[in-house]
Every structure is written in C-alpha cells, then in structure tokens.
Design a protein around this motif. Structure first.
Motif, PDB file in Angstrom:
ATOM      1  N   LYS A 258       0.710  -1.290   0.096  1.00 25.92           N
ATOM      2  CA  LYS A 258      -0.011  -0.021  -0.124  1.00 25.92           C
ATOM      3  C   LYS A 258       0.974   1.063   0.047  1.00 25.92           C
ATOM      4  N   ALA A 259       1.162   1.655  -1.179  1.00 28.79           N
ATOM      5  CA  ALA A 259       2.363   2.633  -1.231  1.00 28.79           C
ATOM      6  C   ALA A 259       1.773   4.095  -0.874  1.00 28.79           C
ATOM      7  N   CYS A 260       2.500   4.710  -0.078  1.00 36.19           N
ATOM      8  CA  CYS A 260       1.928   5.860   0.444  1.00 36.19           C
ATOM      9  C   CYS A 260       2.841   6.989   0.866  1.00 36.19           C
ATOM     10  N   GLY A 261       3.201   8.316   0.349  1.00 34.05           N
ATOM     11  CA  GLY A 261       4.335   8.826   0.957  1.00 34.05           C
ATOM     12  C   GLY A 261       4.914   9.871   0.019  1.00 34.05           C
ATOM     13  N   GLN A 262       5.041   9.560  -1.287  1.00 29.72           N
ATOM     14  CA  GLN A 262       5.480  10.633  -2.096  1.00 29.72           C
ATOM     15  C   GLN A 262       4.363  11.722  -2.288  1.00 29.72           C
ATOM     16  N   GLY A 263       4.788  12.812  -2.211  1.00 26.36           N
ATOM     17  CA  GLY A 263       3.903  13.902  -2.226  1.00 26.36           C
ATOM     18  C   GLY A 263       3.749  14.574  -0.990  1.00 26.36           C
ATOM     19  N   LEU A 264       4.124  13.717   0.158  1.00 23.03           N
ATOM     20  CA  LEU A 264       4.268  14.313   1.537  1.00 23.03           C
ATOM     21  C   LEU A 264       4.905  15.527   1.866  1.00 23.03           C
ATOM     22  N   GLU A 265       4.376  16.410   2.550  1.00 22.25           N
ATOM     23  CA  GLU A 265       4.781  17.896   2.852  1.00 22.25           C
ATOM     24  C   GLU A 265       4.909  18.061   4.321  1.00 22.25           C
ATOM     25  N   LEU A 266       5.711  19.110   4.803  1.00 25.32           N
ATOM     26  CA  LEU A 266       5.586  19.585   5.852  1.00 25.32           C
ATOM     27  C   LEU A 266       4.761  20.876   5.781  1.00 25.32           C
ATOM     28  N   SER A 267       3.669  21.303   6.498  1.00 31.80           N
ATOM     29  CA  SER A 267       3.055  22.220   6.153  1.00 31.80           C
ATOM     30  C   SER A 267       3.686  23.628   6.543  1.00 31.80           C
ATOM     31  N   ASP A 268       4.382  23.893   7.543  1.00 28.76           N
ATOM     32  CA  ASP A 268       5.040  24.842   7.983  1.00 28.76           C
ATOM     33  C   ASP A 268       6.616  25.013   7.855  1.00 28.76           C
ATOM     34  N   HIS A 269       6.925  24.124   7.161  1.00 31.10           N
ATOM     35  CA  HIS A 269       8.706  24.100   6.740  1.00 31.10           C
ATOM     36  C   HIS A 269       8.614  23.663   5.251  1.00 31.10           C
ATOM     37  N   SER A 270       8.175  24.764   4.272  1.00 36.77           N
ATOM     38  CA  SER A 270       8.177  24.508   2.904  1.00 36.77           C
ATOM     39  C   SER A 270       9.415  24.024   2.284  1.00 36.77           C
ATOM     40  N   GLU A 271      10.597  24.610   3.062  1.00 35.46           N
ATOM     41  CA  GLU A 271      12.130  24.518   2.604  1.00 35.46           C
ATOM     42  C   GLU A 271      12.487  23.155   2.838  1.00 35.46           C
ATOM     43  N   VAL A 272      11.828  22.148   3.524  1.00 37.21           N
ATOM     44  CA  VAL A 272      12.246  20.843   3.526  1.00 37.21           C
ATOM     45  C   VAL A 272      11.365  19.803   2.755  1.00 37.21           C
ATOM     46  N   LYS A 273      12.059  19.064   1.872  1.00 36.64           N
ATOM     47  CA  LYS A 273      11.737  18.170   0.873  1.00 36.64           C
ATOM     48  C   LYS A 273      11.650  17.035   1.788  1.00 36.64           C
ATOM     49  N   VAL A 274      10.221  16.383   2.000  1.00 34.61           N
ATOM     50  CA  VAL A 274      10.001  15.127   2.439  1.00 34.61           C
ATOM     51  C   VAL A 274       9.920  13.968   1.611  1.00 34.61           C
ATOM     52  N   MET A 275      10.592  12.795   1.483  1.00 31.91           N
ATOM     53  CA  MET A 275      10.279  11.692   0.457  1.00 31.91           C
ATOM     54  C   MET A 275      10.581  10.188   1.049  1.00 31.91           C
ATOM     55  N   ASN A 276       9.942   9.458   0.475  1.00 30.66           N
ATOM     56  CA  ASN A 276      10.380   7.788   0.717  1.00 30.66           C
ATOM     57  C   ASN A 276       9.924   7.405   2.136  1.00 30.66           C
ATOM     58  N   ILE A 277       9.071   8.115   2.934  1.00 27.08           N
ATOM     59  CA  ILE A 277       8.539   7.698   4.163  1.00 27.08           C
ATOM     60  C   ILE A 277       7.109   7.805   4.193  1.00 27.08           C
ATOM     61  N   ASP A 278       6.557   6.739   4.956  1.00 27.90           N
ATOM     62  CA  ASP A 278       5.017   6.591   5.266  1.00 27.90           C
ATOM     63  C   ASP A 278       4.620   7.832   6.227  1.00 27.90           C
ATOM     64  N   PRO A 279       3.502   8.495   5.929  1.00 18.49           N
ATOM     65  CA  PRO A 279       3.169   9.571   6.565  1.00 18.49           C
ATOM     66  C   PRO A 279       3.033   9.319   8.261  1.00 18.49           C
ATOM     67  N   ASP A 280       2.484   8.138   8.238  1.00 15.53           N
ATOM     68  CA  ASP A 280       2.318   7.809   9.929  1.00 15.53           C
ATOM     69  C   ASP A 280       3.754   7.309  10.470  1.00 15.53           C
ATOM     70  N   LEU A 281       4.793   6.991   9.701  1.00 18.34           N
ATOM     71  CA  LEU A 281       5.780   6.608  10.441  1.00 18.34           C
ATOM     72  C   LEU A 281       6.599   7.930  10.813  1.00 18.34           C
ATOM     73  N   LEU A 282       6.531   8.942   9.727  1.00 21.91           N
ATOM     74  CA  LEU A 282       7.068  10.165  10.170  1.00 21.91           C
ATOM     75  C   LEU A 282       6.740  10.766  11.334  1.00 21.91           C
ATOM     76  N   LEU A 283       5.514  10.793  11.493  1.00 26.70           N
ATOM     77  CA  LEU A 283       4.724  11.372  12.718  1.00 26.70           C
ATOM     78  C   LEU A 283       5.351  10.584  14.141  1.00 26.70           C
ATOM     79  N   LYS A 284       5.920   9.205  13.641  1.00 27.55           N
ATOM     80  CA  LYS A 284       6.448   8.475  15.048  1.00 27.55           C
ATOM     81  C   LYS A 284       7.761   8.666  15.520  1.00 27.55           C
ATOM     82  N   ILE A 285       8.560   9.476  14.609  1.00 26.68           N
ATOM     83  CA  ILE A 285       9.833   9.487  14.622  1.00 26.68           C
ATOM     84  C   ILE A 285      10.156  10.351  15.843  1.00 26.68           C
ATOM     85  N   GLY A 286       9.310  11.372  16.168  1.00 24.98           N
ATOM     86  CA  GLY A 286       9.497  12.065  17.312  1.00 24.98           C
ATOM     87  C   GLY A 286      10.281  13.412  16.992  1.00 24.98           C
TER      88      GLY A 286
END
Length: 286
Positions: A134-162
C-alpha cells in the motif's frame, strides 16, 4: 505536532515478487584488490534483520529480510519509486499468503524494494511469492516548513519518529552523523526519490571517528552538507536525513546504503538530535 498534508497523500497499490539472488562473475574485488566470493543482493535473508549491525557480515550489499522486484521494468520503476519506508506490505500468494510486514527501504542500481516480515512468516515464503504494498508517502509535505523536502517515508511513520519544532527549525533524532566526504556510490543520481547512496567505508579510521561502524539496519542518519533535493550532491550547509537499508560492502566507493527521507538546502533548518535508539524498528514496535 508536525503539520503535514497527509490527508491529501494518495495511497496506491504496487506489486512485485520475491527476487532470486543473481550472480555473474563470481568475484567481488575489494578496495584493497582482494577477490571475494560472497552472498550479495536478493532473496530471503533469514539471519540478517532490521536492527542488526550493518557491519561484520560475510557478505556484500546484504539486504535484510525480504527482497522484492517486479519483472516488468516500467512496473518495477513505479514499485521502487512509490514504495516508502513504513508502508504496509502483504503477501498475496504462496504458503505465507496473508502475512503482513512493512517496507524498510529501496536499493538503487539493482532497483530492489526491501521488506520486513516476522521470522515465522519468512520461513513459509518462497522465491516468486507475490507481495502487494500500500504505497503512500511521495507527495508528503511539512505544512510549516516548505523549504524541507520529504520523500520515501510513510506519513504515519514520519509522525512516530519524534520530530520536534523549535521556531523555524525541526529537530530530528539520529543515531549518527556522516560527513559529505564519506558519501560515495549514488552521488550524482538524478533523484533521491528512490534507491539509496552509500557511506564509503574504505577508510576505517575515518568511519570509526564518526561512530559509523556502529550503524544498524534501520538507523536514522544525518548527512552533513548533502543536498538531496534534485539528485544527490554536495552543498555546504545543506542537511539530509536517511535510513540505513543495506549492509557494508567490500567494493571501493561503497558501504552501508542510505535511503533519504528528508532534505533541505538551507543551513540551520534541520537539526539532528543524538539518539542511539533512533531506528525505524523502535518506531514500528519491532
């Protein structure tokens, strides 16, 4: 809590099969000119797992757990591009049908997707068994940090990293920091939205100096002065964060592979927080 566009990120099926190891010329020549005959990429690797050391194996570019691929090159390109670390994977054929795991990374060059499954499930699997992600993650963005590019990570996992926010900065737990001069195979690739690039380990003293000889599969690593925005290269002040996906290697210019999960050209935006337990196995309760 980090704000993202997670509700707008598309979830889409991609599929492949467990890939048989490949072999051509039997020898792998080390950076010291020594020929070795060693296991390498592909297959079901029963005794090398997420959370294990990335160093010390009698192998080259070893991919922990299960390696998958699609025999159609264009479909495999989509499988490799869209599969993100943390995505759910499910076996859909063979004796292990119904078993669930998750993506642990992508390996460039061989264009493999790597997947974690429980040991008991791997014992039931065969080369050629089909796996749906169940591919999910490409296109993910940080709403308040547009200069940071996010890639290759599931959105749920990103939020678990701390990840925490401190003004305009984001602070990311990392198990180690690698300087740009140690980054090797994969430099100059046209995109970091798939695959990996390697921390070179030919200079053992330099590797030990930065504590990189202690890396484990799944560790989060900060890459100093590394810009992965539109490929992979050097940029003073840029920072990238990645995950260790394959083992150390004997070949010149190679070493543990890093799949990028975020990058920023601007200095001082991504800040690493030392945490020896910063590993996706911890965040996914393995």
């Amino acid at each position: 809590m980090l704000k993202t566009n997670q509700t707008k990120v598309v979830i889409q099926s991609v599929q492949g099969s467990i890939q048989h190891p490949l072999s051509g010329y039997p020898y792998r020549i080390s950076h010291e000119g020594i020929p070795y005959v060693l296991p390498a990429t592909g297959g079901i690797t029963y005794n090398v797992k997420l959370g294990d050391p990335a160093f010390g194996w009698a192998g080259d570019h070893i991919e922990p757990g299960v390696t998958m691929r699609n025999s159609n090159d264009k479909e495999n390109a989509a499988l490799h591009l869209l599969s993100c670390i943390g995505n759910e994977a499910r076996v859909i054929s063979g004796d292990a049908k119904g078993a669930k795991g998750f993506v642990t990374g992508g390996h460039g060059g061989v264009e493999h997707v790597l997947v974690y499954f429980k040991q008991a499930d791997m014992e039931m699997m065969s080369v050629g068994d089909k796996i749906l992600i169940k591919a999910c993650g490409q296109g993910l963005e940080l709403s308040d940090h547009s200069e940071v590019k996010v890639m290759n990570i599931d959105p749920d996992l990103l939020l678990k990293i701390g990840i925490t926010e401190q003004g305009s900065k984001i602070r990311v737990p990392v198990a180690a920091t690698a300087p740009a001069h140690l980054m090797g195979s994969g430099i100059g690739a046209p995109s970091a939205y798939k695959g990996d690039y390697d921390i070179m380990t030919g200079d053992k003293e330099e590797v030990k100096k930065y504590g990189l000889d202690q890396l484990k599969f799944g560790d989060l690593v900060l890459l100093q002065d590394c810009d992965n925005s539109f490929g992979r290269g050097f940029l003073k002040g840029a920072v990238s964060i990645g995950v260790v996906v394959h083992s150390d290697c004997v070949k010149m210019g190679h070493g543990p592979g890093i799949t990028t999960i975020m990058t920023c050209k601007k200095a001082g935006v991504i800040d690493g927080v030392n945490d020896e337990n910063a590993n996706i196995a911890k965040y996914l309760n393995i």
